[in-house]
Design a protein around this motif. Sequence first.
Motif, PDB file in Angstrom:
ATOM      1  N   THR A   1       0.836  -1.205   0.000  1.00 13.62           N
ATOM      2  CA  THR A   1       0.000   0.000   0.000  1.00 13.62           C
ATOM      3  C   THR A   1       0.870   1.255   0.000  1.00 13.62           C
ATOM      4  O   THR A   1       0.637   2.191  -0.776  1.00 13.62           O
ATOM      5  CB  THR A   1      -0.915   0.004   1.239  1.00 13.62           C
ATOM      6  N   ILE A   2       1.891   1.279   0.855  1.00 16.81           N
ATOM      7  CA  ILE A   2       2.779   2.444   0.927  1.00 16.81           C
ATOM      8  C   ILE A   2       3.637   2.547  -0.330  1.00 16.81           C
ATOM      9  O   ILE A   2       3.790   3.635  -0.905  1.00 16.81           O
ATOM     10  CB  ILE A   2       3.693   2.348   2.167  1.00 16.81           C
ATOM     11  N   ILE A   3       4.216   1.422  -0.752  1.00 21.11           N
ATOM     12  CA  ILE A   3       5.114   1.439  -1.900  1.00 21.11           C
ATOM     13  C   ILE A   3       4.413   1.991  -3.139  1.00 21.11           C
ATOM     14  O   ILE A   3       4.984   2.774  -3.903  1.00 21.11           O
ATOM     15  CB  ILE A   3       5.668   0.025  -2.167  1.00 21.11           C
ATOM     16  N   VAL A   4       3.159   1.609  -3.342  1.00 21.68           N
ATOM     17  CA  VAL A   4       2.428   2.068  -4.532  1.00 21.68           C
ATOM     18  C   VAL A   4       1.911   3.491  -4.335  1.00 21.68           C
ATOM     19  O   VAL A   4       2.248   4.408  -5.098  1.00 21.68           O
ATOM     20  CB  VAL A   4       1.254   1.117  -4.850  1.00 21.68           C
ATOM     21  N   ALA A   5       1.086   3.697  -3.320  1.00 24.35           N
ATOM     22  CA  ALA A   5       0.402   4.987  -3.169  1.00 24.35           C
ATOM     23  C   ALA A   5       1.361   6.104  -2.789  1.00 24.35           C
ATOM     24  O   ALA A   5       1.322   7.197  -3.370  1.00 24.35           O
ATOM     25  CB  ALA A   5      -0.705   4.866  -2.116  1.00 24.35           C
ATOM     26  N   TRP A   6       2.234   5.846  -1.818  1.00 27.55           N
ATOM     27  CA  TRP A   6       3.085   6.936  -1.326  1.00 27.55           C
ATOM     28  C   TRP A   6       4.217   7.265  -2.298  1.00 27.55           C
ATOM     29  O   TRP A   6       4.684   8.401  -2.338  1.00 27.55           O
ATOM     30  CB  TRP A   6       3.620   6.617   0.058  1.00 27.55           C
TER      31      TRP A   6
ATOM     32  N   SER B   1       0.880  17.994 -10.276  1.00 24.20           N
ATOM     33  CA  SER B   1       1.127  17.292  -9.018  1.00 24.20           C
ATOM     34  C   SER B   1      -0.181  16.946  -8.324  1.00 24.20           C
ATOM     35  O   SER B   1      -0.325  15.861  -7.733  1.00 24.20           O
ATOM     36  CB  SER B   1       2.002  18.151  -8.096  1.00 24.20           C
ATOM     37  N   ALA B   2      -1.152  17.847  -8.401  1.00 24.03           N
ATOM     38  CA  ALA B   2      -2.461  17.593  -7.787  1.00 24.03           C
ATOM     39  C   ALA B   2      -3.154  16.407  -8.455  1.00 24.03           C
ATOM     40  O   ALA B   2      -3.771  15.580  -7.778  1.00 24.03           O
ATOM     41  CB  ALA B   2      -3.331  18.846  -7.888  1.00 24.03           C
ATOM     42  N   VAL B   3      -3.025  16.297  -9.772  1.00 28.45           N
ATOM     43  CA  VAL B   3      -3.627  15.163 -10.481  1.00 28.45           C
ATOM     44  C   VAL B   3      -2.978  13.853 -10.037  1.00 28.45           C
ATOM     45  O   VAL B   3      -3.667  12.861  -9.763  1.00 28.45           O
ATOM     46  CB  VAL B   3      -3.489  15.346 -12.008  1.00 28.45           C
ATOM     47  N   LEU B   4      -1.647  13.845  -9.965  1.00 29.26           N
ATOM     48  CA  LEU B   4      -0.946  12.644  -9.504  1.00 29.26           C
ATOM     49  C   LEU B   4      -1.343  12.275  -8.076  1.00 29.26           C
ATOM     50  O   LEU B   4      -1.496  11.096  -7.741  1.00 29.26           O
ATOM     51  CB  LEU B   4       0.562  12.854  -9.579  1.00 29.26           C
ATOM     52  N   LEU B   5      -1.513  13.282  -7.233  1.00 30.81           N
ATOM     53  CA  LEU B   5      -1.931  13.019  -5.857  1.00 30.81           C
ATOM     54  C   LEU B   5      -3.342  12.433  -5.823  1.00 30.81           C
ATOM     55  O   LEU B   5      -3.657  11.604  -4.959  1.00 30.81           O
ATOM     56  CB  LEU B   5      -1.861  14.299  -5.026  1.00 30.81           C
ATOM     57  N   GLY B   6      -4.196  12.857  -6.751  1.00 31.52           N
ATOM     58  CA  GLY B   6      -5.523  12.263  -6.842  1.00 31.52           C
ATOM     59  C   GLY B   6      -5.446  10.780  -7.178  1.00 31.52           C
ATOM     60  O   GLY B   6      -6.181   9.954  -6.608  1.00 31.52           O
ATOM     61  N   VAL B   7      -4.551  10.425  -8.091  1.00 28.96           N
ATOM     62  CA  VAL B   7      -4.329   9.008  -8.418  1.00 28.96           C
ATOM     63  C   VAL B   7      -3.823   8.254  -7.185  1.00 28.96           C
ATOM     64  O   VAL B   7      -4.273   7.145  -6.873  1.00 28.96           O
ATOM     65  CB  VAL B   7      -3.325   8.881  -9.581  1.00 28.96           C
ATOM     66  N   ALA B   8      -2.875   8.859  -6.461  1.00 32.52           N
ATOM     67  CA  ALA B   8      -2.335   8.236  -5.253  1.00 32.52           C
ATOM     68  C   ALA B   8      -3.425   8.042  -4.197  1.00 32.52           C
ATOM     69  O   ALA B   8      -3.435   7.034  -3.483  1.00 32.52           O
ATOM     70  CB  ALA B   8      -1.202   9.086  -4.684  1.00 32.52           C
ATOM     71  N   ALA B   9      -4.345   8.993  -4.092  1.00 30.29           N
ATOM     72  CA  ALA B   9      -5.429   8.890  -3.101  1.00 30.29           C
ATOM     73  C   ALA B   9      -6.322   7.689  -3.395  1.00 30.29           C
ATOM     74  O   ALA B   9      -6.683   6.928  -2.483  1.00 30.29           O
ATOM     75  CB  ALA B   9      -6.251  10.176  -3.097  1.00 30.29           C
TER      76      ALA B   9
ATOM     77  N   ALA C   1      -5.519   4.991  -5.177  1.00 31.07           N
ATOM     78  CA  ALA C   1      -4.734   3.778  -4.947  1.00 31.07           C
ATOM     79  C   ALA C   1      -4.586   3.495  -3.457  1.00 31.07           C
ATOM     80  O   ALA C   1      -4.733   2.345  -3.013  1.00 31.07           O
ATOM     81  CB  ALA C   1      -3.357   3.923  -5.599  1.00 31.07           C
ATOM     82  N   GLY C   2      -4.301   4.533  -2.671  1.00 34.39           N
ATOM     83  CA  GLY C   2      -4.133   4.354  -1.240  1.00 34.39           C
ATOM     84  C   GLY C   2      -5.397   3.844  -0.576  1.00 34.39           C
ATOM     85  O   GLY C   2      -5.353   2.953   0.282  1.00 34.39           O
ATOM     86  N   PHE C   3      -6.544   4.406  -0.954  1.00 36.89           N
ATOM     87  CA  PHE C   3      -7.808   3.986  -0.364  1.00 36.89           C
ATOM     88  C   PHE C   3      -8.116   2.527  -0.688  1.00 36.89           C
ATOM     89  O   PHE C   3      -8.455   1.731   0.193  1.00 36.89           O
ATOM     90  CB  PHE C   3      -8.941   4.877  -0.856  1.00 36.89           C
ATOM     91  N   LEU C   4      -7.975   2.151  -1.962  1.00 35.79           N
ATOM     92  CA  LEU C   4      -8.311   0.790  -2.370  1.00 35.79           C
ATOM     93  C   LEU C   4      -7.377  -0.236  -1.734  1.00 35.79           C
ATOM     94  O   LEU C   4      -7.819  -1.296  -1.274  1.00 35.79           O
ATOM     95  CB  LEU C   4      -8.260   0.678  -3.900  1.00 35.79           C
ATOM     96  N   LEU C   5      -6.092   0.074  -1.711  1.00 38.12           N
ATOM     97  CA  LEU C   5      -5.137  -0.872  -1.129  1.00 38.12           C
ATOM     98  C   LEU C   5      -5.272  -0.948   0.391  1.00 38.12           C
ATOM     99  O   LEU C   5      -5.166  -2.031   0.979  1.00 38.12           O
ATOM    100  CB  LEU C   5      -3.716  -0.470  -1.511  1.00 38.12           C
ATOM    101  N   ALA C   6      -5.509   0.195   1.041  1.00 39.93           N
ATOM    102  CA  ALA C   6      -5.646   0.191   2.504  1.00 39.93           C
ATOM    103  C   ALA C   6      -6.928  -0.499   2.944  1.00 39.93           C
ATOM    104  O   ALA C   6      -6.997  -1.015   4.065  1.00 39.93           O
ATOM    105  CB  ALA C   6      -5.604   1.622   3.039  1.00 39.93           C
ATOM    106  N   ARG C   7      -7.948  -0.535   2.081  1.00 35.90           N
ATOM    107  CA  ARG C   7      -9.174  -1.278   2.421  1.00 35.90           C
ATOM    108  C   ARG C   7      -8.859  -2.753   2.625  1.00 35.90           C
ATOM    109  O   ARG C   7      -9.437  -3.408   3.499  1.00 35.90           O
ATOM    110  CB  ARG C   7     -10.217  -1.122   1.301  1.00 35.90           C
ATOM    111  N   ARG C   8      -7.953  -3.282   1.821  1.00 31.29           N
ATOM    112  CA  ARG C   8      -7.569  -4.685   1.976  1.00 31.29           C
ATOM    113  C   ARG C   8      -6.855  -4.904   3.307  1.00 31.29           C
ATOM    114  O   ARG C   8      -7.017  -5.943   3.950  1.00 31.29           O
ATOM    115  CB  ARG C   8      -6.668  -5.126   0.823  1.00 31.29           C
ATOM    116  N   VAL C   9      -6.061  -3.915   3.710  1.00 28.58           N
ATOM    117  CA  VAL C   9      -5.375  -4.021   4.998  1.00 28.58           C
ATOM    118  C   VAL C   9      -6.386  -4.004   6.137  1.00 28.58           C
ATOM    119  O   VAL C   9      -6.299  -4.808   7.080  1.00 28.58           O
ATOM    120  CB  VAL C   9      -4.365  -2.872   5.165  1.00 28.58           C
ATOM    121  N   ASP C  10      -7.362  -3.093   6.071  1.00 30.87           N
ATOM    122  CA  ASP C  10      -8.395  -3.027   7.109  1.00 30.87           C
ATOM    123  C   ASP C  10      -9.158  -4.346   7.207  1.00 30.87           C
ATOM    124  O   ASP C  10      -9.460  -4.835   8.305  1.00 30.87           O
ATOM    125  CB  ASP C  10      -9.374  -1.891   6.813  1.00 30.87           C
ATOM    126  N   ALA C  11      -9.470  -4.937   6.050  1.00 25.78           N
ATOM    127  CA  ALA C  11     -10.204  -6.205   6.051  1.00 25.78           C
ATOM    128  C   ALA C  11      -9.354  -7.307   6.668  1.00 25.78           C
ATOM    129  O   ALA C  11      -9.857  -8.158   7.417  1.00 25.78           O
ATOM    130  CB  ALA C  11     -10.596  -6.577   4.619  1.00 25.78           C
TER     131      ALA C  11
END
Length: 419
Positions: A224-229, A381-389, A391-401
């Motif tokens: 999650t960090i490696i991809v989104a961050w 940069s804002a557009v890229l951060l939107g992509v990161a957001a 990705a971060g949400f979808l990947l972190a959902r798996r961690v929460d589950a």
Amino acid sequence: MTGGLRRARFGLLREAGGYRLLFLATLASSIGTWLAFVALVVDVFDRTEDASWVSALLVVEFLPSVLLGFLTGRLLDAVSRRWILVVADAARAGVFFVLPFASSATQIVALAFVAGIATSLFRPAVYAGLPNLVSDEDLPQANGLLQTADNFTWAIGAFAGGALVAATSPDAAYVTNAITFIVSAVLILRIRQSLEEEHAPSSGHWRDLREGFVFALRSRSLVTIIVAWSIAVFATAGVNVAEIVLAKDVFAAGDFGYGLLVASGAVGLMLGSLFGGSWIEQRGMAIPYGVSIALMALGFGAAAAAPNVWVAAVVVIAAGVGNGVAVITNAVLVQRGAPDRLRGRSFAVVMSLSYAFLGVGMIVAGPLTNEIGARAVWAGSAVLLGVAAVAGFLLARRVDAEVAGARSTNRTEPEPARD
């Protein structure tokens, strides 16, 4: 480890003695570090009157962190983390006691590189050892307080450093910083708890490194960090490089405008760090992570379209809040996602990759800012951060589950039979 009851935001400092000492140690060293940062930049530029030397100074400060995960991250799990912290403080103190005797910019940059190596070991060792000083439930708050202190000292230390150098010389800032590292080392030596559960047995240097990388690529938390961050820090590199151009050329706000934007980001970071821990405790990882990076995207995007520096400063505060929450989430993801025997290497890997993407982003952002302008770079940069957001949400959902499933299993396991 302390008890599992959740504490009030600052209750950890009162009740968890080992954590309090670690907090005070990092606070002391952070104040000196930011104070000396200003002195180093001023000293190098005054000696050379060449911005290229300033660039070299900045590069050698984060370059060791890029190399750490690939070469020496194993040390963080094989050697006592307490002694890593103490030796790192001692090395940095020695560097800054020597710096007043440096006679050239080359010597200053070389000494800064040595200090950078020590810092690249100190920071991941702090966060790898933190879960052994507080309970799992307290991790978000504990990380939030550490980040709040760091962001607070960023603003105070930089301001005090400028004032001290203006009133005296860079040498005074160097010696002051050296003393703060000695204070930090003494505080760390007073921590009674161990900063590791046990030393991981070694299978050989390269096999140990491979084990850390393989784990990072298989762990949902670390992926999650490696991809989104990585996407996020590449984007923020553009923000950082183009910031001075946006302030001075686009907004015609001069040095004051640039300082205002930097200070606004620091204020936002401090606020996000202060309240982010509570949000993570209440909502898990996915929502805070996704929303925080999205807030960065909205803040920097709005600043790109702002009519003046005052409007930009307000929305940059919002972006800083998002940044502060995201940094805490990153720390908790590693701390909960990696076992203690791999935690040091895990922090080293994610920090190395983050700094690598930051460096590449800075290399790209300079020519790009000259070509398309600061507003366009911030908007991109804002557009890229939107992509990161996303990705971060979808990947972190798996961690929460995954975490929810593990906790449910633990609750439903039958108690062992008693005689």
